[in-house]
Design an enzyme around this catalytic site. Structure first.
Site, PDB file in Angstrom:
ATOM      1  N   ARG A  70       0.854  -1.190   0.000  1.00 34.35           N
ATOM      2  CA  ARG A  70       0.000   0.000   0.000  1.00 34.35           C
ATOM      3  C   ARG A  70       0.889   1.239   0.000  1.00 34.35           C
ATOM      4  O   ARG A  70       1.469   1.586   1.025  1.00 34.35           O
ATOM      5  CB  ARG A  70      -0.903   0.006   1.233  1.00 34.35           C
ATOM      6  CG  ARG A  70      -1.923  -1.128   1.244  1.00 34.35           C
ATOM      7  CD  ARG A  70      -2.467  -1.343   2.649  1.00 34.35           C
ATOM      8  NE  ARG A  70      -3.076  -0.130   3.202  1.00 34.35           N
ATOM      9  CZ  ARG A  70      -4.391   0.086   3.300  1.00 34.35           C
ATOM     10  NH1 ARG A  70      -5.238  -0.844   2.893  1.00 34.35           N
ATOM     11  NH2 ARG A  70      -4.850   1.195   3.831  1.00 34.35           N
ATOM     12  N   ASP A  72       1.991   5.287  -0.285  1.00 35.46           N
ATOM     13  CA  ASP A  72       1.477   6.565   0.183  1.00 35.46           C
ATOM     14  C   ASP A  72       1.184   7.482  -0.999  1.00 35.46           C
ATOM     15  O   ASP A  72       1.599   7.219  -2.134  1.00 35.46           O
ATOM     16  CB  ASP A  72       2.494   7.245   1.106  1.00 35.46           C
ATOM     17  CG  ASP A  72       2.742   6.479   2.392  1.00 35.46           C
ATOM     18  OD1 ASP A  72       1.821   5.757   2.822  1.00 35.46           O
ATOM     19  OD2 ASP A  72       3.842   6.609   2.957  1.00 35.46           O
ATOM     20  N   ARG A 229      10.860   5.964   3.269  1.00 34.20           N
ATOM     21  CA  ARG A 229      11.195   7.392   3.179  1.00 34.20           C
ATOM     22  C   ARG A 229      11.906   7.879   4.445  1.00 34.20           C
ATOM     23  O   ARG A 229      12.732   8.788   4.383  1.00 34.20           O
ATOM     24  CB  ARG A 229       9.941   8.213   2.899  1.00 34.20           C
ATOM     25  CG  ARG A 229       9.416   7.989   1.482  1.00 34.20           C
ATOM     26  CD  ARG A 229       8.378   9.016   1.119  1.00 34.20           C
ATOM     27  NE  ARG A 229       7.121   8.781   1.774  1.00 34.20           N
ATOM     28  CZ  ARG A 229       6.308   9.734   2.225  1.00 34.20           C
ATOM     29  NH1 ARG A 229       6.665  11.009   2.119  1.00 34.20           N
ATOM     30  NH2 ARG A 229       5.161   9.435   2.779  1.00 34.20           N
TER      31      ARG A 229
END
Length: 297
Positions: A70, A72, A229
């Site tokens: 999933r 972002d 990230r």
């Protein structure tokens, strides 16, 4: 918002329950205009867009997708994978009057209804044991940074992060190696109640490519929310010379997210591939993935 309710069975002519065909979809998308993968009311998402396209082609009211990862909002994918179960009648009807196989016809027809920033590359019938999320062995991501103005390409501005300070890719690589292995990555994840932060980081490398961009390659069995990230954000200060090589490891050992760790911009990140075991090992891998990882002492 789509209501997702699809039963995974069909009644055969003999009166017994027979499984519906299970399909694996390999697809890609430009994440700039999507609010991530997961359906959200009133927002354009990859899941909602793909499910709507499939519902049109399959003439189905309800379509349910299970995805491997999933992403972002703003994150891209070139090697995303999901699966769905299709009613026998709908699957048989996909080719229409053509002599194409249903999988080939599905890809062609989806190309006619999906937007230009979302493409399905392949549709494949897979065993019932295949689960795009839980059968996956590992996910591979790439992060792109450009710290040299002379190598900036405005045509690719949506997939590379322009960085104003020069970066030492070798120092970033050395820092990244200290994070590889089984560990608790709570310091690099947004907390989710009841979710484990223990992961096996299989690969975390940095190098400067032929055009001068700084490229990060990250692979793991699974990732927590915003983990990739944040990992990138932990090694960038090392590349700038603001932190020592062992600083990211110190952050991890603190097991709390420090304000100094920047979550890097989403558009530099791309999901490039998902690995799966042979068919005969799918069920075992799914069971292993579903088992809760115990927190490390």
């Amino acid at each position: 918002m789509w209501v997702i309710t699809v039963a995974h069975a069909a009644v055969s002519c003999a009166g017994t329950l027979a499984p519906m065909p299970r399909l694996r979809l390999d697809f890609a998308y430009d994440g700039r205009d999507f609010h991530g993968w997961a359906t959200q009311p009133g927002l354009r998402t990859v899941q909602e867009t793909l499910e709507r396209g499939l519902a049109t082609v399959l003439r189905a009211q309800d379509v349910s997708l299970t995805v491997a990862g999933r992403t972002d909002a703003g994150v891209h994918a070139t090697g995303a994978v999901c699966h769905l179960d299709v009613a026998h009648a709908a699957w048989a009807a996909v080719p229409g009057r053509s002599d194409r196989a249903p999988a080939e016809a599905l890809v062609t027809r989806l190309a006619g209804v999906l937007p230009a920033d979302l493409v399905v590359h392949r549709a494949t019938e897979v065993p019932d044991a295949f689960d795009a999320r839980f059968s996956a062995l590992r996910r591979h991501y790439r992060y792109l940074l450009c710290d040299r103005r002379e190598t900036l390409d405005p045509r690719r501005r949506g997939m590379v992060v322009a960085w104003r300070k020069p970066l030492d890719a070798e120092a970033m690589h050395a820092a990244a190696q200290q994070l590889v292995g089984l560990g608790d990555f709570a310091a690099f994840c947004k907390p989710r109640e009841g979710a484990t932060t223990v992961r096996t980081l299989e690969r975390f490398t940095w190098h400067r490519d032929e055009q001068g961009w700084v490229v990060g390659e990250v692979s793991a069995d699974a990732f927590c929310h915003s983990m990739v990230r944040a990992l990138v954000g932990a090694v960038v200060p090392v590349g700038e010379g603001r932190q020592p090589v062992d600083w990211p490891r110190q952050v991890q050992e603190g097991r709390e997210r420090l304000g100094a760790v920047q979550v890097m911009p989403a558009h530099g990140l791309t999901l490039v591939a998902v690995d799966y075991p042979p068919d005969e090992e799918l069920a075992a891998r799914s069971a292993e993935s579903r088992a809760m990882r115990a927190p490390l002492a």
